[in-house]
Write a protein that holds these residues in place. Structure first.
Motif, PDB file in Angstrom:
ATOM      1  N   VAL A 125       0.862  -1.182   0.000  1.00 16.03           N
ATOM      2  CA  VAL A 125       0.000   0.000   0.000  1.00 16.03           C
ATOM      3  C   VAL A 125       0.899   1.233   0.000  1.00 16.03           C
ATOM      4  O   VAL A 125       1.906   1.281   0.702  1.00 16.03           O
ATOM      5  N   VAL A 126       0.545   2.211  -0.812  1.00 17.77           N
ATOM      6  CA  VAL A 126       1.222   3.508  -0.811  1.00 17.77           C
ATOM      7  C   VAL A 126       0.196   4.579  -0.475  1.00 17.77           C
ATOM      8  O   VAL A 126      -0.878   4.639  -1.088  1.00 17.77           O
ATOM      9  N   TYR A 127       0.511   5.406   0.528  1.00 16.46           N
ATOM     10  CA  TYR A 127      -0.333   6.535   0.922  1.00 16.46           C
ATOM     11  C   TYR A 127       0.332   7.823   0.461  1.00 16.46           C
ATOM     12  O   TYR A 127       1.534   8.025   0.676  1.00 16.46           O
ATOM     13  N   LEU A 128      -0.426   8.691  -0.163  1.00 18.78           N
ATOM     14  CA  LEU A 128       0.098   9.930  -0.732  1.00 18.78           C
ATOM     15  C   LEU A 128      -0.634  11.123  -0.128  1.00 18.78           C
ATOM     16  O   LEU A 128      -1.853  11.252  -0.267  1.00 18.78           O
ATOM     17  N   GLN A 129       0.111  12.000   0.527  1.00 17.99           N
ATOM     18  CA  GLN A 129      -0.485  13.182   1.133  1.00 17.99           C
ATOM     19  C   GLN A 129      -0.785  14.224   0.063  1.00 17.99           C
ATOM     20  O   GLN A 129       0.092  14.641  -0.683  1.00 17.99           O
ATOM     21  N   LEU A 130      -2.042  14.644  -0.008  1.00 16.53           N
ATOM     22  CA  LEU A 130      -2.450  15.686  -0.941  1.00 16.53           C
ATOM     23  C   LEU A 130      -2.768  16.958  -0.168  1.00 16.53           C
ATOM     24  O   LEU A 130      -2.829  16.952   1.058  1.00 16.53           O
ATOM     25  N   ALA A 131      -2.974  18.034  -0.873  1.00 19.92           N
ATOM     26  CA  ALA A 131      -3.357  19.277  -0.200  1.00 19.92           C
ATOM     27  C   ALA A 131      -4.667  19.084   0.549  1.00 19.92           C
ATOM     28  O   ALA A 131      -4.898  19.692   1.597  1.00 19.92           O
ATOM     29  N   LYS A 132      -5.524  18.233   0.014  1.00 22.56           N
ATOM     30  CA  LYS A 132      -6.778  17.894   0.689  1.00 22.56           C
ATOM     31  C   LYS A 132      -6.883  16.377   0.778  1.00 22.56           C
ATOM     32  O   LYS A 132      -7.085  15.688  -0.219  1.00 22.56           O
ATOM     33  N   GLY A 133      -6.737  15.848   1.961  1.00 25.26           N
ATOM     34  CA  GLY A 133      -6.872  14.418   2.166  1.00 25.26           C
ATOM     35  C   GLY A 133      -5.682  13.613   1.687  1.00 25.26           C
ATOM     36  O   GLY A 133      -4.606  14.140   1.386  1.00 25.26           O
ATOM     37  N   VAL A 134      -5.896  12.322   1.607  1.00 25.71           N
ATOM     38  CA  VAL A 134      -4.843  11.363   1.268  1.00 25.71           C
ATOM     39  C   VAL A 134      -5.355  10.398   0.209  1.00 25.71           C
ATOM     40  O   VAL A 134      -6.473   9.884   0.308  1.00 25.71           O
ATOM     41  N   ALA A 135      -4.533  10.170  -0.805  1.00 23.97           N
ATOM     42  CA  ALA A 135      -4.806   9.121  -1.783  1.00 23.97           C
ATOM     43  C   ALA A 135      -4.049   7.872  -1.347  1.00 23.97           C
ATOM     44  O   ALA A 135      -2.971   7.955  -0.760  1.00 23.97           O
ATOM     45  N   ALA A 136      -4.614   6.710  -1.617  1.00 24.17           N
ATOM     46  CA  ALA A 136      -3.940   5.459  -1.304  1.00 24.17           C
ATOM     47  C   ALA A 136      -4.118   4.491  -2.460  1.00 24.17           C
ATOM     48  O   ALA A 136      -5.168   4.457  -3.095  1.00 24.17           O
ATOM     49  N   VAL A 137      -3.052   3.728  -2.723  1.00 24.13           N
ATOM     50  CA  VAL A 137      -3.073   2.712  -3.773  1.00 24.13           C
ATOM     51  C   VAL A 137      -2.675   1.391  -3.137  1.00 24.13           C
ATOM     52  O   VAL A 137      -1.578   1.264  -2.590  1.00 24.13           O
ATOM     53  N   SER A 138      -3.572   0.427  -3.181  1.00 21.46           N
ATOM     54  CA  SER A 138      -3.348  -0.886  -2.585  1.00 21.46           C
ATOM     55  C   SER A 138      -3.263  -1.923  -3.697  1.00 21.46           C
ATOM     56  O   SER A 138      -4.121  -1.967  -4.581  1.00 21.46           O
ATOM     57  N   ILE A 139      -2.213  -2.764  -3.645  1.00 23.34           N
ATOM     58  CA  ILE A 139      -1.951  -3.721  -4.716  1.00 23.34           C
ATOM     59  C   ILE A 139      -1.882  -5.140  -4.171  1.00 23.34           C
ATOM     60  O   ILE A 139      -1.239  -5.398  -3.145  1.00 23.34           O
ATOM     61  N   LEU A 140      -2.550  -6.070  -4.850  1.00 22.71           N
ATOM     62  CA  LEU A 140      -2.324  -7.496  -4.684  1.00 22.71           C
ATOM     63  C   LEU A 140      -1.860  -8.021  -6.032  1.00 22.71           C
ATOM     64  O   LEU A 140      -2.586  -7.919  -7.025  1.00 22.71           O
ATOM     65  N   ASN A 141      -0.650  -8.564  -6.086  1.00 18.01           N
ATOM     66  CA  ASN A 141      -0.081  -8.969  -7.366  1.00 18.01           C
ATOM     67  C   ASN A 141       0.461 -10.395  -7.286  1.00 18.01           C
ATOM     68  O   ASN A 141       1.530 -10.634  -6.729  1.00 18.01           O
ATOM     69  N   GLY A 142      -0.302 -11.329  -7.834  1.00 14.10           N
ATOM     70  CA  GLY A 142       0.176 -12.690  -7.965  1.00 14.10           C
ATOM     71  C   GLY A 142       0.354 -13.091  -9.420  1.00 14.10           C
ATOM     72  O   GLY A 142       0.816 -14.181  -9.709  1.00 14.10           O
ATOM     73  N   ARG A 143      -0.015 -12.195 -10.321  1.00 11.53           N
ATOM     74  CA  ARG A 143      -0.006 -12.535 -11.741  1.00 11.53           C
ATOM     75  C   ARG A 143       1.270 -12.092 -12.456  1.00 11.53           C
ATOM     76  O   ARG A 143       1.671 -12.714 -13.447  1.00 11.53           O
ATOM     77  N   PHE A 144       1.892 -11.037 -11.972  1.00 10.83           N
ATOM     78  CA  PHE A 144       3.078 -10.495 -12.647  1.00 10.83           C
ATOM     79  C   PHE A 144       4.241 -10.459 -11.655  1.00 10.83           C
ATOM     80  O   PHE A 144       4.608  -9.400 -11.141  1.00 10.83           O
ATOM     81  N   PRO A 145       4.838 -11.606 -11.342  1.00 14.55           N
ATOM     82  CA  PRO A 145       5.840 -11.693 -10.279  1.00 14.55           C
ATOM     83  C   PRO A 145       7.139 -10.935 -10.573  1.00 14.55           C
ATOM     84  O   PRO A 145       7.916 -10.689  -9.649  1.00 14.55           O
ATOM     85  N   LYS A 146       7.368 -10.560 -11.819  1.00 10.88           N
ATOM     86  CA  LYS A 146       8.619  -9.872 -12.142  1.00 10.88           C
ATOM     87  C   LYS A 146       8.596  -8.392 -11.765  1.00 10.88           C
ATOM     88  O   LYS A 146       9.630  -7.719 -11.845  1.00 10.88           O
TER      89      LYS A 146
END
Length: 216
Positions: free
Chosen positions: A176-197
Motif C-alpha cells: 500500500v502507498v499513501y500519498l499526502q495531498l493538499a486535501k486528504g490522502v490518496a492510497a493505492v493498494s496492490i495485490l499482485n500474484g499474476r506479474f511476479p517480475k
C-alpha cells in the motif's frame, strides 16, 4: 485529527475469496438457455430489469464527497504497461463500510481466469493469477509513519508519502502507498500474484506518481 489507516488489502482478500467462490459454483459443460427466436410482440411485453444490489444506494462519486481526484478516472494508463489488460476492463466503484476511512474507492482488476471442475473434490486453479488494485481517497488517513505500522516515509513527485509493504499471501505480493495531498490522502493498494517480475510496491508507486502530478 487523522486516524491511522486500516489495512486496505482487506478489500483485496475479500475480492479474491469471492472469485474463488464464484469458480466453485460454476458448472462445466452446462448449456445456457437458448435465446427466444420470437419477437417482443410474440412473447409479450418485456419484464422490467431487476434491481441490483447498490442501485438504490450507489457508492459515492468523487464529486459528491469533495475528493480532489476520481479514483475511477485514473485509468489503466497510470499502471505499468506490464500489468495492463489487453482489453479495456472497467473499474468498479466500491462503497465504504461503517469502519472504513476512505470516502471513495475504485477497484481495478486484471486477474487471470479461474478454472474450476466439479466433482467430489472441486479443484480450483488460479490463486497465483490475481491482480487487484484499489485506488482510494479519504480525509481521515494519517501519513505520519509513527501511526502506520511498517511504513517507510518517501517522496512521490514532490509530495510526502508512505510505502507500506505487507506480508505476501498465497494470492500474491501486497503493498500500500499513501500519498499526502493538499486535501486528504490518496492510497493505492496492490495485490499482485499474476506479474511476479514487478514488485507490488513499484506498481503502487507508479500509480501514486500519476495521481500526484494531477493533483495539488
Amino acid at each position: 485529527m487523522p486516524r491511522s489507516a486500516p489495512d486496505l488489502v482487506r478489500w483485496i482478500a475479500v475480492a479474491a475469496a469471492g472469485l474463488a467462490v464464484a469458480a466453485c459454483s460454476s458448472t462445466s459443460g452446462t448449456a445456457l438457455p437458448a435465446p427466444s427466436s420470437g419477437s417482443a410482440s410474440e412473447s409479450g411485453p418485456a419484464s422490467p430489469a431487476p434491481l441490483r444490489l447498490g442501485d438504490l444506494n450507489p457508492p459515492p462519486k468523487a464529486s459528491e464527497v469533495g475528493a480532489p481526484f476520481d479514483p475511477c478516472e485514473v485509468g489503466w494508463a497510470a499502471f505499468p504497461e506490464t500489468v495492463r489488460p489487453e482489453e479495456d476492463r472497467k473499474p468498479t466503484r466500491k462503497a465504504p463500510g461503517p469502519k472504513d476511512l476512505f470516502k471513495v474507492d475504485c477497484r481495478w482488476d486484471n486477474s487471470g481466469a479461474i478454472e474450476a471442475t466439479l466433482g467430489d473434490k472441486p479443484q480450483i486453479s488460479g490463486p497465483s493469477t490475481y491482480f487487484i488494485a484499489h485506488v482510494v481517497w479519504g480525509d481521515e488517513y494519517s501519513t505520519d509513519p509513527a501511526e502506520v505500522e511498517g511504513s517507510q516515509p518517501t517522496q512521490i513527485a514532490g509530495k510526502h508519502a508512505l510505502r507500506v509493504p505487507r506480508e505476501p499471501t498465497p494470492n500474491g505480493a501486497r503493498c500500500v502507498v499513501y500519498l499526502q495531498l493538499a486535501k486528504g490522502v490518496a492510497a493505492v493498494s496492490i495485490l499482485n500474484g499474476r506479474f511476479p517480475k514487478i514488485e507490488a510496491c513499484a506498481i503502487a508507486r507508479t500509480v501514486a506518481e500519476v495521481i500526484s502530478r494531477k493533483t495539488s
